[in-house]
Design an enzyme around this catalytic site. Structure first.
Site, PDB file in Angstrom:
ATOM      1  N   ASP A 129     113.806  84.595  50.986  1.00 34.14           N
ATOM      2  CA  ASP A 129     113.975  85.983  51.406  1.00 34.14           C
ATOM      3  C   ASP A 129     113.658  86.858  50.185  1.00 34.14           C
ATOM      4  OD1 ASP A 129     116.710  88.001  52.792  1.00 34.14           O
ATOM      5  OD2 ASP A 129     114.685  88.481  52.103  1.00 34.14           O
ATOM      6  N   LYS A 151     111.296  96.459  51.907  1.00 34.95           N
ATOM      7  CA  LYS A 151     111.473  97.405  50.798  1.00 34.95           C
ATOM      8  C   LYS A 151     110.145  97.875  50.210  1.00 34.95           C
ATOM      9  CE  LYS A 151     116.052  95.563  49.876  1.00 34.95           C
ATOM     10  NZ  LYS A 151     116.991  96.666  50.126  1.00 34.95           N
ATOM     11  N   TYR A 162     122.563  88.052  51.268  1.00 34.52           N
ATOM     12  CA  TYR A 162     122.471  88.939  52.437  1.00 34.52           C
ATOM     13  C   TYR A 162     121.036  88.929  52.914  1.00 34.52           C
ATOM     14  CZ  TYR A 162     122.561  93.333  55.145  1.00 34.52           C
ATOM     15  OH  TYR A 162     122.459  94.296  56.124  1.00 34.52           O
TER      16      TYR A 162
HETATM   17  P1  KE4 Z   1     116.742  95.872  55.828  1.00 35.38           P
HETATM   18  O1  KE4 Z   1     116.962  95.445  57.275  1.00 35.38           O
HETATM   19  O2  KE4 Z   1     117.902  96.665  55.271  1.00 35.38           O
HETATM   20  O3  KE4 Z   1     115.376  96.540  55.603  1.00 35.38           O
HETATM   21  O4  KE4 Z   1     116.640  94.520  54.951  1.00 35.38           O
HETATM   22  C1  KE4 Z   1     117.715  93.607  55.004  1.00 35.38           C
HETATM   23  C2  KE4 Z   1     117.685  92.757  53.751  1.00 35.38           C
HETATM   24  C3  KE4 Z   1     117.188  91.469  53.829  1.00 35.38           C
HETATM   25  N1  KE4 Z   1     117.129  90.674  52.733  1.00 35.38           N
HETATM   26  C4  KE4 Z   1     117.541  91.130  51.524  1.00 35.38           C
HETATM   27  C5  KE4 Z   1     117.452  90.215  50.340  1.00 35.38           C
HETATM   28  C6  KE4 Z   1     118.047  92.448  51.385  1.00 35.38           C
HETATM   29  O5  KE4 Z   1     118.465  92.876  50.165  1.00 35.38           O
HETATM   30  C7  KE4 Z   1     118.129  93.284  52.510  1.00 35.38           C
HETATM   31  C8  KE4 Z   1     118.690  94.692  52.449  1.00 35.38           C
HETATM   32  N2  KE4 Z   1     119.310  95.064  51.218  1.00 35.38           N
HETATM   33  C9  KE4 Z   1     120.355  96.069  51.293  1.00 35.38           C
HETATM   34  C10 KE4 Z   1     120.777  96.394  49.868  1.00 35.38           C
HETATM   35  N3  KE4 Z   1     121.331  95.299  49.204  1.00 35.38           N
HETATM   36  C11 KE4 Z   1     119.933  97.291  52.023  1.00 35.38           C
HETATM   37  C12 KE4 Z   1     120.820  98.486  51.805  1.00 35.38           C
HETATM   38  C13 KE4 Z   1     121.597  98.824  53.059  1.00 35.38           C
HETATM   39  O6  KE4 Z   1     122.066  97.902  53.750  1.00 35.38           O
HETATM   40  O7  KE4 Z   1     121.713 100.033  53.315  1.00 35.38           O
END
Ligand code: KE4
Length: 430
Positions: free
Chosen positions: A240, A268, A145
């Site tokens: 990523d 994060k 993701y």
């Molecule tokens: P954000 O747009 O949520 O800040 O980041 C996206 C993203 C990009 N790359 C990786 C490897 C990530 O894990 C994420 C976001 N992770 C999720 C949890 N697995 C965020 C939680 C959510 O979607 O509320």
């Protein structure tokens, strides 16, 4: 039984004004059953909900809170910054300081651009790779993701699996055709795509340690092999590290596996709990980013002074005291060992994937090395386990397909409580 009355009425009300009552799908507890808890405050290793329930938490706000909640110095830095107003929309010294610090921590990052989320970081990184190479296609991996950018919502991980809608409506066929899907830990699946799309692939983006199909580690020098394949084919290798950056080590997965990406996306932990993302890498590529180059990307609140204060203080603590990682990794190993000990009592040998201070317990006894094997897990049993752990005062990520994290606030006393809660919960559901 937990008293959830305040959370229940808040959830009712929230659903009148917010889609699904939440501002990010996975928070709705749909994958585990029951209604979400509304969190009122947090301190160190603890979350407190609106009904006054206390939980030891292993979600760290999905990663950012590695220093524990309400870290004194981080709060102090934010309070200090607040006195000078919240946003100027102009360059500030703190942005230079954090950019310099990031290039110190990640040797592969020679220049870096701040944005406001991991999604913005990954969207911008593939646009940059396309602009730099003049090519259109991007390889991603099933189960990984990279945020909710259109190009990524193709067999995505995280919430997309949890919501069972891997290919989201609204993503056009025109977009989807430029995203090629490979299998994690399957080099041949990548080589086939490269051969059938010779010269058309701008980038390969991967979570160097996957966290969005649950925690899945690269095997058999997988990352090193991707590195040489991308170098040979002129494909921009994007790691990523939104989740692994500053989590696995000061220099993230690149430091742990000794592989350098061409571009790295971050999020994060970089914001210490504030909305911050970033993308950076080789100078010759980053120079293509506007205004130094033709690839456009912008943001009203990018480099926001309050967010930079929180992020800089967080990164600076991690940079100046590398023993933090030894402590985090030791605590996580103890916790994982304790949970493994509990399996004998239920006659199961479930799979735990673990690296540094992130891990996942999969409700399958087979190895988990990619999306297909992760999906062998018994998700309804996970739901029962999740709710039992909640009853026993432990707050986990509400999905089998997420990683759990340890913060520096987790001590032996917390580990003992989590292991005991795990034992009781596992016995209750078997
Ligand atoms: P954000 O747009 O949520 O800040 O980041 C996206 C993203 C990009 N790359 C990786 C490897 C990530 O894990 C994420 C976001 N992770 C999720 C949890 N697995 C965020 C939680 C959510 O979607 O509320």
């Amino acid at each position: 039984m937990l008293n959830k009355s305040q959370s229940k009425s808040l959830f009712q009300k929230a659903q009148q004004f917010i889609p699904g009552g939440v501002n990010s799908p996975v928070r709705a507890f749909k994958a585990v059953g029951g209604d979400p808890l509304f969190i009122k405050s947090a301190q160190g290793a603890y979350l407190y909900d609106e009904d006054g329930n206390e939980f030891i938490e292993l979600i760290n706000s999905w990663g950012p809170m590695i220093l524990g909640h309400a870290n004194e110095k981080v709060i102090g830095a934010v309070n200090e910054a607040l006195k000078s107003s919240l946003s100027f929309g102009a360059p500030t010294k703190k942005e230079v300081d954090i950019a310099e610090l990031i290039t110190e921590m990640f040797p592969s990052i020679e220049k870096v651009r701040m944005v406001n989320s991991g999604t913005e970081a990954t969207m911008s990184a593939i646009r940059l790779a396309r602009g730099f190479t003049g090519r259109d296609k991007v390889i991603k991996f099933e189960g990984c993701y990279h945020g909710h950018g259109d190009s990524f919502l193709i067999a995505a991980g995280s919430g997309a699996i949890t919501m069972g809608t891997p290919d989201s409506p609204g993503v056009t066929k025109g977009t989807a055709k430029d995203t090629l899907l490979a299998k994690y830990n399957d080099l041949e699946s990548v080589e086939r795509l490269v051969q059938t799309n010779k010269g058309d692939i701008a980038a390969l983006i991967i979570e160097p340690v996957a966290g969005n199909m649950g925690c899945v580690l690269p095997e058999n020098d997988f990352l090193q092999k991707l590195r040489s394949l991308c170098s040979k084919e002129g494909i921009v290798l994007i790691f990523d590290e939104v989740m692994t950056g500053f989590r696995l080590a000061r220099g993230g997965a690149q430091e742990v596996f000794n592989v350098q990406a061409d571009l790295t996306t971050l999020g994060k932990i970089i914001g210490g709990g504030m909305p911050v993302g970033a993308y950076g890498g080789k100078k010759e590529i980053m120079e293509f980013v506007s205004p130094s180059g033709p690839v456009y990307q912008a943001g009203t609140l990018s480099g926001n002074p309050i967010a930079m204060a929180a992020g800089f203080e967080t990164l600076n603590q991690l940079y100046s005291d590398p023993t933090i990682y030894e402590e985090l990794n030791k605590a996580t190993s103890k916790l994982v060992a304790g949970i493994r000990n509990n399996f004998s009592k239920i006659g199961k040998n479930y799979t735990i994937n673990h690296i540094g201070s992130m891990f996942s317990l999969f409700f399958t006894e087979s190895p988990v090395s990619d999306f297909d094997s992760a999906k062998q897990s018994d998700t309804s049993l996970f739901g029962k386990y999740f709710n039992r752990m909640l009853e026993n005062g432990i707050y986990l990520a509400p999905s089998q397909f997420e990683a759990l994290f340890i913060s520096v606030s987790i001590d032996q006393n917390h580990i003992d409580k989590i292991v005991e809660a795990n034992r009781i919960s596992l016995e209750a559901i078997h």
